[in-house]
Write a protein that holds these residues in place. Structure first.
Motif, short mmCIF file in Angstrom:
data_model
loop_
_atom_site.label_atom_id
_atom_site.label_comp_id
_atom_site.label_asym_id
_atom_site.label_seq_id
_atom_site.Cartn_x
_atom_site.Cartn_y
_atom_site.Cartn_z
N ILE A 128 0.83 -1.21 0.00
CA ILE A 128 0.00 0.00 0.00
C ILE A 128 0.86 1.26 0.00
CG2 ILE A 128 -1.79 1.23 1.25
CD1 ILE A 128 -2.49 -1.43 2.58
N LEU A 129 1.77 1.34 0.98
CA LEU A 129 2.60 2.54 1.10
C LEU A 129 4.08 2.13 1.22
CD1 LEU A 129 0.43 4.53 3.72
CD2 LEU A 129 0.53 4.95 1.27
N PRO A 130 4.68 1.69 0.10
CA PRO A 130 6.07 1.24 0.18
C PRO A 130 7.03 2.36 0.62
CG PRO A 130 5.33 1.41 -2.11
CD PRO A 130 4.12 1.58 -1.25
N GLU A 131 6.59 3.62 0.44
CA GLU A 131 7.43 4.75 0.88
C GLU A 131 7.70 4.67 2.37
OE1 GLU A 131 4.59 4.99 -0.73
OE2 GLU A 131 4.82 6.21 -2.54
N LEU A 132 6.74 4.11 3.10
CA LEU A 132 6.91 4.03 4.56
C LEU A 132 7.79 2.86 4.96
CD1 LEU A 132 3.41 4.81 6.11
CD2 LEU A 132 5.45 6.22 6.11
N THR A 133 7.56 1.70 4.32
CA THR A 133 8.36 0.55 4.73
C THR A 133 9.83 0.75 4.34
OG1 THR A 133 7.55 -0.56 2.76
CG2 THR A 133 6.55 -1.21 4.82
N ALA A 134 10.05 1.60 3.33
CA ALA A 134 11.44 1.88 2.92
C ALA A 134 12.21 2.61 4.03
CB ALA A 134 11.45 2.72 1.65
N LEU A 135 11.48 3.13 5.00
CA LEU A 135 12.15 3.88 6.07
C LEU A 135 12.63 2.98 7.19
CD1 LEU A 135 9.69 6.89 6.51
CD2 LEU A 135 11.92 6.91 5.39
#
Ligand code: CTP
Length: 472
Positions: free
Chosen positions: A240-247
């Motif tokens: 859903i929000l890979p931008e977050l898991t990338a953190l």
């Protein structure tokens, strides 16, 4: 278990009308789902009423509408066999009891008529499958074949069927499970949690709008981190929000580590949720560090850096909103602005707070300066009490200075005290570069505190500046 009677939940006269209508049609009907759940949780009596008829839900809706004063309009969704009536502050949803199975590649159900129990079995969770009878013979009796009541007591989210079937029938339910767990402070049964991890990739067939709807509901909760860590734990967040898991993650080079920006972000979201109900400010908290993943570098001299992550992050906000079919309007711009400016007050609070720095902050943040301060206060997650105190106290000081500076200089909705026309008139100029230079110089002088934000002072300054430019 003996089923209890809950007539007191059904005191609204609408339930008598529903009961009469179903008797006249000769079909049994029940109120089911969120109404029963929320009533049993002793929340207020809900305004959304889901009614299931053991027969045609559409026919029942028509009958009910004919009995209501003013004959309200019915919205009929033939494909789904459902109908909706708005009556006063109530929203009535009608559906026929059904057993159904779903196609593998879409959420469109193949519907077949079923009994009440079959209908209950195909619902998402035991706590959403409880029904209260609206039939004369047993009006108010609770039908709870899957023991939703004890799940309410145990505070557990559990599916009536094998969780793998329930979730793959309708993958949106994976997000609903997590959302209900967050809203109600329930846990998700282990088997169910495992099934979500197993079926996570099926979230791809769910529309972005519905996913965002659930994300909004999670973000509106008291402690949104509960939902986001479950989304993360089950692997859904990555879709859903890979931008977050990338953190996520901490790297160490030459003994230097940076903080885990994913868990930090969740703390910030919880912090801000104590301070504001504004959903877009909560989104800003969720996304404030997304630029850190693509900008992360290690520099031998300074250590870890995330150069210009605020700017990169604000660009990513646009792409994320677009991908998720979220509004690309002033709400998105607000989130972008918060992300872009998210480090400004922090930089301020690390040093001596000068009036001119505060004036610049107010000038750039404009009407959103208080929201920005709220975001930055929430961003303090250091566990070092000395640092925490220092930042908090400095932010108190910044807030005070914002008020002082605002009272004096009215920067928040800054309008240049001298217009371009006036400058042209004063020096008999045509539109030219010099006008821009003078205007900018006046603005700078005000922000630097060289002159107050007043007409007379600005005019005097303009004359001096013009002399410097050789204009008079
Ligand atoms: N339902 C379901 N599967 C879904 C959505 C809904 O089985 N994917 C069933 C549940 O029984 C649910 C009812 O339909 O209780 C009504 O759904 P909805 O109005 O979306 O949810 P509520 O349970 O009423 O809760 P809320 O309004 O908080 O979303």
């Amino acid at each position: 278990m003996p089923e209890q009677n809950h007539k007191q939940a059904l005191q609204n006269p609408i339930f008598k009308i529903l009961s009469e209508a179903s008797r006249e049609l000769g079909v049994d009907c029940y109120v089911i789902g969120g109404f029963v759940r929320d009533y049993l949780l002793q929340k207020r009596i809900p305004k959304d009423i889901d009614v299931v008829a053991v027969g045609s839900g559409i026919d029942l809706a028509k009958k009910v509408a004919s009995k209501l004063p003013g004959k309200p309009k019915i919205s009929i969704f033939r494909n789904f066999g459902t109908a909706m009536i708005k009556h006063k502050d109530l929203e009535l949803e009608f559906v026929g009891a059904r057993k159904e199975s779903y196609h593998r590649h879409s959420r469109k159900p193949v519907v077949e008529d079923g009994t009440l129990k079959e209908d209950q079995e195909r619902r998402d969770f035991t706590i959403n499958a409880m029904a209260l009878s609206l039939n004369n013979a047993d009006f108010g009796d609770l039908s709870d074949p899957f023991d939703g009541v004890s799940d309410l007591e145990k505070k557990v989210i559990r599916t009536p069927m094998e969780p793998g079937i329930t979730y793959s029938d309708d993958p949106l339910r994976m997000m609903r499970a997590i959302r209900f767990a967050t809203q109600l402070d329930f846990s998700i049964e282990l088997k169910s949690l495992q099934a979500i991890s197993e079926h996570k990739d099926r979230i791809k067939i769910v529309s972005k709008e519905r996913i965002v709807d659930e994300l909004h509901k999670i973000l509106k909760c008291k402690k949104p981190s509960v939902g986001f860590s479950l989304l993360h734990q089950t692997g859904l967040l990555h879709y859903i929000l890979p931008e977050l898991t990338a953190l996520e993650g901490i790297e160490e080079v030459e003994g230097q580590r940076h903080k885990d920006n994913f868990w930090h972000t969740l703390e910030v979201v919880d912090n801000i949720s104590k301070a504001t109900d504004d959903i877009w400010l909560r989104w800003a908290a969720l996304l404030h560090d997304i630029g850190k993943a693509p900008t992360k570098r290690f520099d031998k001299k300074i250590g870890w850096t995330f150069h210009a992550h605020e700017f990169v992050g604000s660009k990513m906000v646009y792409k994320l909103f677009k991908r998720m079919h979220m509004p690309l309007n002033e709400k998105m711009k607000f989130v972008q602005k918060m992300v872009r400016m998210s480090s400004r007050p922090i930089v301020l609070s690390e040093e001596f707070v000068t009036d001119s720095a505060v004036r610049r902050l107010v000038f750039d943040a404009g009407e959103h300066v208080d929201d920005l301060m709220t975001l930055c206060e929430a961003d303090i997650t250091t566990k070092n009490p000395r640092k925490q105190n220092k930042y908090k106290n400095n932010f108190i000081l910044v807030r005070q200075k914002i008020i002082e500076v605002e009272e004096r200089d009215h920067i928040r909705n800054f309008q240049p005290p001298i217009s371009g026309e006036e400058i042209m008139e004063a020096f008999d100029l045509k539109p030219s570069r010099e006008i821009g230079i003078i205007k900018e110089a006046i603005k700078e002088a005000i922000l630097e505190g060289e002159i107050p934000n007043e007409y007379e002072a600005a005019r005097e300054f303009m004359l001096k500046k013009a002399r410097d430019l050789g204009l008079n």
